[in-house]
Design a protein around this motif. Structure first.
Motif, PDB file in Angstrom:
ATOM      1  N   CYS A   6     -26.577 -12.982  20.444  1.00 20.98           N
ATOM      2  CA  CYS A   6     -26.036 -11.642  20.683  1.00 20.98           C
ATOM      3  C   CYS A   6     -27.250 -10.787  21.267  1.00 20.98           C
ATOM      4  O   CYS A   6     -28.349 -10.893  21.121  1.00 20.98           O
ATOM      5  N   GLU A   7     -26.648  -9.831  21.507  1.00 22.30           N
ATOM      6  CA  GLU A   7     -27.431  -8.466  22.341  1.00 22.30           C
ATOM      7  C   GLU A   7     -28.305  -7.979  21.478  1.00 22.30           C
ATOM      8  O   GLU A   7     -29.383  -7.417  21.786  1.00 22.30           O
ATOM      9  N   GLN A   8     -27.944  -7.872  20.207  1.00 21.74           N
ATOM     10  CA  GLN A   8     -29.013  -7.060  18.972  1.00 21.74           C
ATOM     11  C   GLN A   8     -29.958  -7.864  18.488  1.00 21.74           C
ATOM     12  O   GLN A   8     -30.655  -7.457  17.582  1.00 21.74           O
ATOM     13  N   THR A   9     -30.195  -9.235  18.911  1.00 19.92           N
ATOM     14  CA  THR A   9     -31.322  -9.931  18.485  1.00 19.92           C
ATOM     15  C   THR A   9     -32.472  -9.365  18.664  1.00 19.92           C
ATOM     16  O   THR A   9     -32.741  -8.418  19.441  1.00 19.92           O
ATOM     17  N   THR A  10     -33.269  -9.798  17.638  1.00 18.58           N
ATOM     18  CA  THR A  10     -34.677  -9.236  17.600  1.00 18.58           C
ATOM     19  C   THR A  10     -35.472  -9.170  18.741  1.00 18.58           C
ATOM     20  O   THR A  10     -35.530 -10.607  19.179  1.00 18.58           O
ATOM     21  N   ARG A  11     -36.167  -8.270  19.191  1.00 23.33           N
ATOM     22  CA  ARG A  11     -36.986  -8.433  20.292  1.00 23.33           C
ATOM     23  C   ARG A  11     -38.230  -7.800  19.984  1.00 23.33           C
ATOM     24  O   ARG A  11     -38.538  -6.716  19.754  1.00 23.33           O
ATOM     25  N   THR A  12     -39.455  -8.527  20.050  1.00 26.34           N
ATOM     26  CA  THR A  12     -40.983  -8.047  19.735  1.00 26.34           C
ATOM     27  C   THR A  12     -41.863  -8.662  20.676  1.00 26.34           C
ATOM     28  O   THR A  12     -41.362  -9.860  21.323  1.00 26.34           O
ATOM     29  N   PRO A  13     -42.928  -8.193  20.654  1.00 23.41           N
ATOM     30  CA  PRO A  13     -43.882  -8.833  21.573  1.00 23.41           C
ATOM     31  C   PRO A  13     -44.271 -10.220  21.376  1.00 23.41           C
ATOM     32  O   PRO A  13     -44.639 -11.226  21.954  1.00 23.41           O
ATOM     33  N   ALA A  14     -44.134 -10.718  19.921  1.00 19.34           N
ATOM     34  CA  ALA A  14     -44.314 -12.083  19.534  1.00 19.34           C
ATOM     35  C   ALA A  14     -43.148 -12.938  19.818  1.00 19.34           C
ATOM     36  O   ALA A  14     -43.459 -14.149  20.038  1.00 19.34           O
ATOM     37  N   GLY A  15     -42.068 -12.438  20.422  1.00 12.79           N
ATOM     38  CA  GLY A  15     -41.058 -13.480  20.573  1.00 12.79           C
ATOM     39  C   GLY A  15     -39.626 -12.980  20.612  1.00 12.79           C
ATOM     40  O   GLY A  15     -39.541 -11.517  20.166  1.00 12.79           O
ATOM     41  N   ILE A  16     -38.551 -13.402  21.182  1.00 11.17           N
ATOM     42  CA  ILE A  16     -37.369 -12.959  21.032  1.00 11.17           C
ATOM     43  C   ILE A  16     -36.420 -13.861  20.197  1.00 11.17           C
ATOM     44  O   ILE A  16     -36.354 -15.231  20.431  1.00 11.17           O
ATOM     45  N   ASN A  76     -20.920 -11.926  14.018  1.00 14.15           N
ATOM     46  CA  ASN A  76     -20.035 -11.021  13.332  1.00 14.15           C
ATOM     47  C   ASN A  76     -18.663 -11.479  12.973  1.00 14.15           C
ATOM     48  O   ASN A  76     -17.588 -10.800  12.818  1.00 14.15           O
ATOM     49  N   VAL A  77     -18.484 -12.871  12.422  1.00 17.11           N
ATOM     50  CA  VAL A  77     -17.122 -13.423  12.145  1.00 17.11           C
ATOM     51  C   VAL A  77     -17.465 -13.794  10.729  1.00 17.11           C
ATOM     52  O   VAL A  77     -16.620 -13.478   9.779  1.00 17.11           O
ATOM     53  N   ASN A  78     -17.959 -14.924  10.425  1.00 12.47           N
ATOM     54  CA  ASN A  78     -18.104 -15.340   9.155  1.00 12.47           C
ATOM     55  C   ASN A  78     -19.754 -15.474   8.536  1.00 12.47           C
ATOM     56  O   ASN A  78     -20.516 -16.107   9.081  1.00 12.47           O
ATOM     57  N   PHE A  79     -20.024 -14.823   7.405  1.00 14.87           N
ATOM     58  CA  PHE A  79     -21.306 -14.625   6.856  1.00 14.87           C
ATOM     59  C   PHE A  79     -21.253 -15.504   5.457  1.00 14.87           C
ATOM     60  O   PHE A  79     -22.159 -15.237   4.619  1.00 14.87           O
ATOM     61  N   LEU A 490     -20.454  -4.523  33.445  1.00 14.20           N
ATOM     62  CA  LEU A 490     -19.845  -5.039  32.203  1.00 14.20           C
ATOM     63  C   LEU A 490     -20.938  -4.660  31.056  1.00 14.20           C
ATOM     64  O   LEU A 490     -22.188  -5.022  31.240  1.00 14.20           O
ATOM     65  N   SER A 491     -20.527  -4.433  30.009  1.00 19.05           N
ATOM     66  CA  SER A 491     -21.493  -4.332  28.644  1.00 19.05           C
ATOM     67  C   SER A 491     -21.102  -5.506  28.049  1.00 19.05           C
ATOM     68  O   SER A 491     -20.031  -5.984  27.788  1.00 19.05           O
ATOM     69  N   TRP A 492     -22.220  -6.267  27.721  1.00 20.29           N
ATOM     70  CA  TRP A 492     -22.019  -7.449  26.926  1.00 20.29           C
ATOM     71  C   TRP A 492     -22.702  -7.413  25.603  1.00 20.29           C
ATOM     72  O   TRP A 492     -23.659  -6.573  25.316  1.00 20.29           O
ATOM     73  N   PHE A 493     -21.923  -8.121  24.432  1.00 14.60           N
ATOM     74  CA  PHE A 493     -22.757  -8.089  23.372  1.00 14.60           C
ATOM     75  C   PHE A 493     -22.835  -9.404  22.703  1.00 14.60           C
ATOM     76  O   PHE A 493     -23.804  -9.795  22.220  1.00 14.60           O
ATOM     77  N   GLU A 494     -21.436 -10.110  22.558  1.00 15.03           N
ATOM     78  CA  GLU A 494     -21.574 -11.606  22.172  1.00 15.03           C
ATOM     79  C   GLU A 494     -21.145 -12.525  23.014  1.00 15.03           C
ATOM     80  O   GLU A 494     -21.146 -12.584  24.274  1.00 15.03           O
ATOM     81  N   GLN A 495     -20.556 -13.502  22.255  1.00 17.60           N
ATOM     82  CA  GLN A 495     -20.297 -14.886  23.164  1.00 17.60           C
ATOM     83  C   GLN A 495     -18.990 -14.827  24.023  1.00 17.60           C
ATOM     84  O   GLN A 495     -18.884 -15.461  24.788  1.00 17.60           O
ATOM     85  N   LYS A 496     -18.092 -14.073  23.450  1.00 13.22           N
ATOM     86  CA  LYS A 496     -16.812 -13.766  24.156  1.00 13.22           C
ATOM     87  C   LYS A 496     -17.252 -13.245  25.575  1.00 13.22           C
ATOM     88  O   LYS A 496     -16.617 -13.461  26.729  1.00 13.22           O
ATOM     89  N   ALA A 497     -18.308 -12.111  25.751  1.00 12.93           N
ATOM     90  CA  ALA A 497     -18.684 -11.442  26.880  1.00 12.93           C
ATOM     91  C   ALA A 497     -19.317 -12.603  27.819  1.00 12.93           C
ATOM     92  O   ALA A 497     -19.150 -12.365  29.116  1.00 12.93           O
ATOM     93  N   THR A 517     -29.143  -5.185  28.082  1.00 13.33           N
ATOM     94  CA  THR A 517     -30.308  -5.873  28.328  1.00 13.33           C
ATOM     95  C   THR A 517     -29.590  -7.426  28.516  1.00 13.33           C
ATOM     96  O   THR A 517     -28.598  -7.849  28.626  1.00 13.33           O
ATOM     97  N   LEU A 518     -30.554  -8.046  29.245  1.00 12.27           N
ATOM     98  CA  LEU A 518     -30.525  -9.497  29.323  1.00 12.27           C
ATOM     99  C   LEU A 518     -30.247 -10.309  28.073  1.00 12.27           C
ATOM    100  O   LEU A 518     -30.610 -10.071  27.095  1.00 12.27           O
ATOM    101  N   PRO A 519     -29.193 -11.283  28.125  1.00 16.87           N
ATOM    102  CA  PRO A 519     -29.312 -12.107  27.015  1.00 16.87           C
ATOM    103  C   PRO A 519     -30.649 -12.946  26.709  1.00 16.87           C
ATOM    104  O   PRO A 519     -31.273 -13.271  27.983  1.00 16.87           O
ATOM    105  N   ALA A 520     -31.026 -12.760  25.550  1.00 19.00           N
ATOM    106  CA  ALA A 520     -32.221 -13.491  25.381  1.00 19.00           C
ATOM    107  C   ALA A 520     -32.628 -14.924  25.634  1.00 19.00           C
ATOM    108  O   ALA A 520     -33.505 -15.404  25.925  1.00 19.00           O
TER     109      ALA A 520
END
Length: 556
Positions: A6-16, A76-79, A490-497, A517-520
């Protein structure tokens, strides 16, 4: 743990990617790893299902599980880790069942059953501890050090798109609508993934097959919703509360909402929609319930504040649940594929616990000021006035159309979409869908000769309506969709987008602006291939005014 779907995945200089728990969405390592195992097993189910279909055995129960199982793994469906342990066990049983059906049918035809490998032979461990040890071998990035991030990313594009397809298919299936053609194509795509493909161009072409499949699924869901609840009507929806006991229903599943409305009749309880459930207020069958009182709140990322303030129980029918706050965790309920540890789950269609909670809680003490928005501009509505819209374009009253929609999220860069909508010139029309509309759907846009300048088409799956309308306009002007005075942001966030975007690419629609942002999983190599092939412009940050000016030079 590794997740970057998803779009909110962690993004750091060490990796995505989210590599430690909890992930940005709140998912713990065990749940993330178990979801990877379930996804792997579902590919194995599809391997046998495809071959069974080839020898005359099409098993609907198998396909029901494929779509439902994939849906549970969306962001964000089942945890709930224990739920995934059970789903893994069920997937194994389903795979062995369809394997047996395939082998028996093949032998009856005098054909030796094919001996399969990969997910078809994967044997999940018996204990949670052992399952988690197996997870790295079937993770989305398994063998990345040998295959490279481009191959892993191309595979991810396909499987994440399929997860989006599964969500839409599941909503149709609960209404009793399925298609053998859809089921067969889904099996084929998952079987293709089970073969561990490595050719980038071949995989990008297969991703377009996901887009084509999603078009069929969205059309099927549109038929399911329309035939079940009637075609959407232009409707003024109250967005402020009224005095009385209350239930809030969030998510996407209209079938669940219908059940809640039916069971709360004459109970003295008002039912409100939230988030992507807003369009329910435009369907004749649903809005005929007098206690459907309107819509409260906005997009998913605001739910912790909005749910805390709501004086009644909340029901999550599908995504997008986030960690419930203490103030409402004891009064939120989950349904179907949704789950959160410690939250009550209803799986039998009996909403008595929700009704009891609503009666016990205070509800709203007084009526708030009557505030409203207008919705219901699905393709049935818009195609009914297509002639008026075409005339307005020909006369110059409408210069341009902007489709501004998709998933919302927390990134400040998403202000881009608000800026585009608010600054679109007075002789343009803004069409919107998905929860991204909550950034501007209370703003005043006025009308053009009686045609509202803001047209709320519906949920994210109602992209089908936007496609139908664009096609009708192109036919009226005797041109292609790419030649219309139409810009798509289009704003994207998750897999349906992801699934919807692949559908637009499959239709050959170019110049789509995607963000924030671009999908990671789209590596620079994959981005270059997509940009050159599909004329994409993927960097939106800070470009709202420039994009508006560029769009307005595009005339029919």
């Amino acid at each position: 743990m590794f997740c970057y779907q998803c779009e909110q995945t962690t993004r750091t200089p060490a990796g995505i990617g989210c590599t430690s728990e909890p992930g940005t969405c709140g998912k713990d390592e065990a749940t993330a790893d178990l979801q990877d195992i379930l996804t792997h097993l579902i590919k194995g189910v599809a391997q046998y299902a495809r071959r069974a279909r080839a020898v005359g055995v099409a098993d609907r129960q198998t396909d029901d599980f494929i779509f439902y199982g994939l849906f549970t793994t969306l962001t964000n469906v089942n945890f709930t880790a224990t739920r995934f342990v059970h789903l893994i066990q069920e997937a194994t049983k389903r795979r062995e069942r369809i394997k047996l059906l395939y082998e028996e049918a093949a032998r009856e035809l005098g054909t030796a059953p094919e001996i399969l490998s990969g997910p078809a032979t994967f044997q999940p461990a018996d204990s949670l501890e052992q399952l988690l040890r197996q997870a790295p071998g079937v993770a989305i990035n398994a063998n990345v050090e040998h295959l490279g991030s481009d191959v892993i990313g191309a595979r991810a594009l396909i499987i994440y798109g399929m997860k989006g397809v599964a969500a839409y298919a599941q909503h149709a299936r609960v209404l009793g609508y399925q298609s053998d053609e859809v089921d067969a194509q889904a099996e084929e795509i998952l079987d293709y993934l089970a073969s561990n493909p490595t050719d980038l161009d071949e995989m990008l072409e297969e991703s377009l097959e996901v887009g084509r499949l999603n078009l069929k699924v969205m059309e099927l869901l549109d038929v399911a919703n329309t035939e079940t609840f009637g075609a959407q009507e232009i409707t003024s929806v109250r967005i402020s509360p009224i005095k009385g006991k209350a239930i809030l229903v969030s998510g996407h599943d209209l079938h669940d909402l219908k059940q809640i409305l039916e069971q709360t009749k004459d109970q003295g309880i008002h039912v409100y929609t939230h988030g992507e459930m807003l369009p329910a207020n435009a369907y004749p069958t649903l809005k005929a319930y007098p206690h459907l009182a309107g819509n409260l709140g906005g997009a998913w990322q605001e739910q912790q504040r909005e749910f805390a303030d709501f004086p009644g129980p909340i029901v999550m029918t599908s995504n997008c649940i986030i960690e419930p706050g203490r103030s409402y965790k004891n009064r939120i309920f989950t349904l179907g594929p949704v789950g959160w540890p410690g939250v009550r789950h209803i799986d039998n269609g009996d909403f008595t616990p929700v009704i009891q909670a609503a009666k016990a809680l205070p509800g709203f003490a007084a009526d708030a000021e009557d505030q409203r928005i207008t919705i219901g501009f699905g393709h049935h509505t818009l195609l009914g006035v297509a002639g008026k819209i075409v005339d307005a374009v020909k006369s110059g009253d409408i210069r341009h159309f902007f489709l501004v929609g998709g998933c919302d999220g927390v990134s400040p860069a998403r202000n881009y979409f608000t800026e585009v909508a608010d600054n679109a010139p007075a002789d343009s029309v803004v069409m919107t869908l998905g929860c991204g509309k909550y950034r501007f759907n209370r703003h005043e846009f006025g009308d053009i000769g009686g045609i509202p300048r803001l047209l709320d088409i519906g949920q994210c799956n109602d992209a089908h309506s936007a496609i139908r309308v664009a096609g009708a306009l192109a036919e009226a002007f005797n041109c292609g969709v790419n030649d219309l005075p139409l810009s798509i942001m289009l704003s994207w966030f998750e897999q349906k987008a992801t699934a919807i975007h692949l559908s637009l690419l499959a239709l050959g629609i170019k110049g789509i602006k995607l963000g924030p942002t671009l999908p990671a999983y789209l590596t620079p190599t994959l981005v270059q291939k997509l940009q050159s092939r599909f004329d994409l412009d993927l960097d939106l940050i800070g470009e709202a005014q420039a994009d508006l000016q560029a769009a307005l030079t595009h005339t029919a």
